[in-house]
Design an enzyme around this catalytic site. Structure first.
Site, PDB file in Angstrom:
ATOM      1  CG  HIS A  31      32.083  38.332  44.250  1.00 48.06           C
ATOM      2  ND1 HIS A  31      31.469  37.872  45.398  1.00 48.06           N
ATOM      3  CD2 HIS A  31      33.399  38.041  44.381  1.00 48.06           C
ATOM      4  CE1 HIS A  31      32.376  37.362  46.198  1.00 48.06           C
ATOM      5  NE2 HIS A  31      33.551  37.447  45.615  1.00 48.06           N
ATOM      6  NE  ARG A  32      32.834  34.217  46.219  1.00 47.58           N
ATOM      7  CZ  ARG A  32      32.756  34.034  47.526  1.00 47.58           C
ATOM      8  NH1 ARG A  32      31.824  33.246  48.014  1.00 47.58           N
ATOM      9  NH2 ARG A  32      33.602  34.613  48.364  1.00 47.58           N
ATOM     10  CD  GLU A  58      35.900  36.588  41.791  1.00 42.82           C
ATOM     11  OE1 GLU A  58      36.899  36.382  42.462  1.00 42.82           O
ATOM     12  OE2 GLU A  58      34.803  36.028  42.047  1.00 42.82           O
ATOM     13  CG  ASP A  60      36.514  32.331  43.657  1.00 39.83           C
ATOM     14  OD1 ASP A  60      37.340  33.215  43.875  1.00 39.83           O
ATOM     15  OD2 ASP A  60      35.277  32.488  43.783  1.00 39.83           O
ATOM     16  CG  HIS A  73      35.199  31.187  47.442  1.00 33.32           C
ATOM     17  ND1 HIS A  73      35.461  30.988  48.792  1.00 33.32           N
ATOM     18  CD2 HIS A  73      35.667  32.425  47.163  1.00 33.32           C
ATOM     19  CE1 HIS A  73      36.034  32.066  49.285  1.00 33.32           C
ATOM     20  NE2 HIS A  73      36.171  32.955  48.328  1.00 33.32           N
ATOM     21  CD  GLU A 132      40.428  35.086  44.481  1.00 37.47           C
ATOM     22  OE1 GLU A 132      39.285  35.559  44.463  1.00 37.47           O
ATOM     23  OE2 GLU A 132      41.098  34.931  45.529  1.00 37.47           O
ATOM     24  CE  LYS A 134      39.161  32.482  46.548  1.00 36.16           C
ATOM     25  NZ  LYS A 134      39.459  33.686  47.327  1.00 36.16           N
ATOM     26  CG  ASP A 258      27.888  39.107  46.022  1.00 39.24           C
ATOM     27  OD1 ASP A 258      28.995  38.939  45.491  1.00 39.24           O
ATOM     28  OD2 ASP A 258      27.640  38.794  47.209  1.00 39.24           O
TER      29      ASP A 258
HETATM   30  O1  G3P Z   1      37.575  39.083  43.310  1.00 40.72           O
HETATM   31  C1  G3P Z   1      37.923  39.342  44.612  1.00 40.72           C
HETATM   32  C2  G3P Z   1      37.202  38.570  45.635  1.00 40.72           C
HETATM   33  O2  G3P Z   1      36.503  37.524  45.046  1.00 40.72           O
HETATM   34  C3  G3P Z   1      38.155  38.068  46.675  1.00 40.72           C
HETATM   35  O3  G3P Z   1      37.500  37.461  47.752  1.00 40.72           O
HETATM   36  O4  G3P Z   1      36.829  35.515  49.052  1.00 40.72           O
HETATM   37  O5  G3P Z   1      35.281  36.447  47.394  1.00 40.72           O
HETATM   38  O6  G3P Z   1      37.282  35.219  46.629  1.00 40.72           O
HETATM   39  P1  G3P Z   1      36.688  36.113  47.691  1.00 40.72           P
HETATM   40 CA    CA Z   2      37.108  35.415  44.322  1.00 43.32          CA
END
Ligand code: G3P
Ligand code: CA
Length: 264
Positions: A31-32, A58, A60, A73, A132, A134, A258
């Site tokens: 995640h990120r 992942e 953003d 993000h 993702e 945004k 994470d």
């Molecule tokens: O991949 C899903 C998740 O990243 C969505 O929430 O706020 O972390 O972008 P957020």
């Molecule tokens: Ca995300």
């Protein structure tokens, strides 16, 4: 005797939470990047995720004033850089001057905000990318810009789901799909008290291959229902081993975390 049993229970519990057995098909999505260990959405977090053998990064996407797709993000730079203000008020050249690592730890000072193109070119043959989008409605020509980048990087017809585009915005995904119909799609679903209906699942399954729900929505039953519509389930965002274990027991297809090193 009672004491012996409780010591045994204690060690069994430690064993469960210290190693999470990963079946072959479970996808680990960083995640990120490995954002538990390095500043989110930077090369250092993505490199760490690669070292930790994640299956996907992942990331953003927001857009600059001059139309560059950049990996950050928030719609503002305030939280994750040493600057202030909205991403779309910066040109790409101005954005590059910001430090995107020092807020996390001074050993990461000097990290900059990457472009989507740079990340695709660097990682496309090494690891999957879950991208993702945004705030898509904030950026009127976003579909065109994304199409340009994916075509330039030759990933507009991804093989084996090496690239997946995800968003919370179903209408925007429908629009994007009209331009690039071969790119796999994921719908992010926020927690909702009443869960999701079969009518929704049927509608979504006409467009997306992945339903990526808030982890709080996930039950074994929901996963089974999503699978019955031939979609996969990759919940977000998991930061503790107990939740990971529960999700694995619910038969999810992947986990957005994470901490990609929590699995064996
Ligand atoms: O991949 C899903 C998740 O990243 C969505 O929430 O706020 O972390 O972008 P957020
Ligand atoms: Ca995300």
């Amino acid at each position: 005797m009672g004491k012996k049993i409780s010591i045994l229970n204690f060690f069994n519990k430690i064993k469960t939470i210290s190693t999470i057995k990963r079946n072959n098909s479970l996808l680990i999505v960083a995640h990120r990047g490995a954002s538990g260990y390095a500043p989110e959405n930077t090369i250092s977090a993505f490199e760490k995720a690669l070292q930790m053998k994640a299956d996907y990064l992942e990331l953003d996407i927001q857009m600059t004033k001059d139309g560059k797709l950049v990996v950050i993000h928030d719609p503002t730079v305030d939280r994750t850089t040493n600057g202030t203000g909205e991403v779309h008020h910066y040109t790409y050249e101005e954005l590059c001057k910001l430090d995107a690592g020092g807020w996390f730890h001074n050993k990461f000072s000097g990290q900059t905000i990457p472009t989507l193109e740079e990340i695709i070119e660097t990682y496309k043959s090494k690891i999957g990318l879950l991208i993702e989008i945004k705030n898509p409605m904030m950026y009127p020509n976003l579909v065109l810009k994304l199409e340009e980048v994916l075509k330039k990087c030759h990933v507009d017809r991804p093989m084996n789901n090496e690239i997946i585009i995800q968003s919370f915005d179903f209408e925007w995904l429908e629009t994007f799909h009209k331009s690039l119909p071969h790119v796999p799609l994921g719908l992010l679903v926020k927690y909702r008290v009443h869960g999701v209906s079969n009518v929704q699942l049927r509608d979504w399954s006409s467009l997306v291959q992945y339903i990526n729900p808030n982890k709080a929505l996930v039950t074994k039953k929901l996963v089974k229902r999503i699978h019955s519509y031939h979609m996969k389930v990759i919940p977000y965002t998991v930061r503790d081993k107990k939740s990971i274990k529960n999700l694995v027991d619910s038969n999810v297809d992947g986990i957005i975390t994470d901490f990609p090193d929590y699995f064996t």
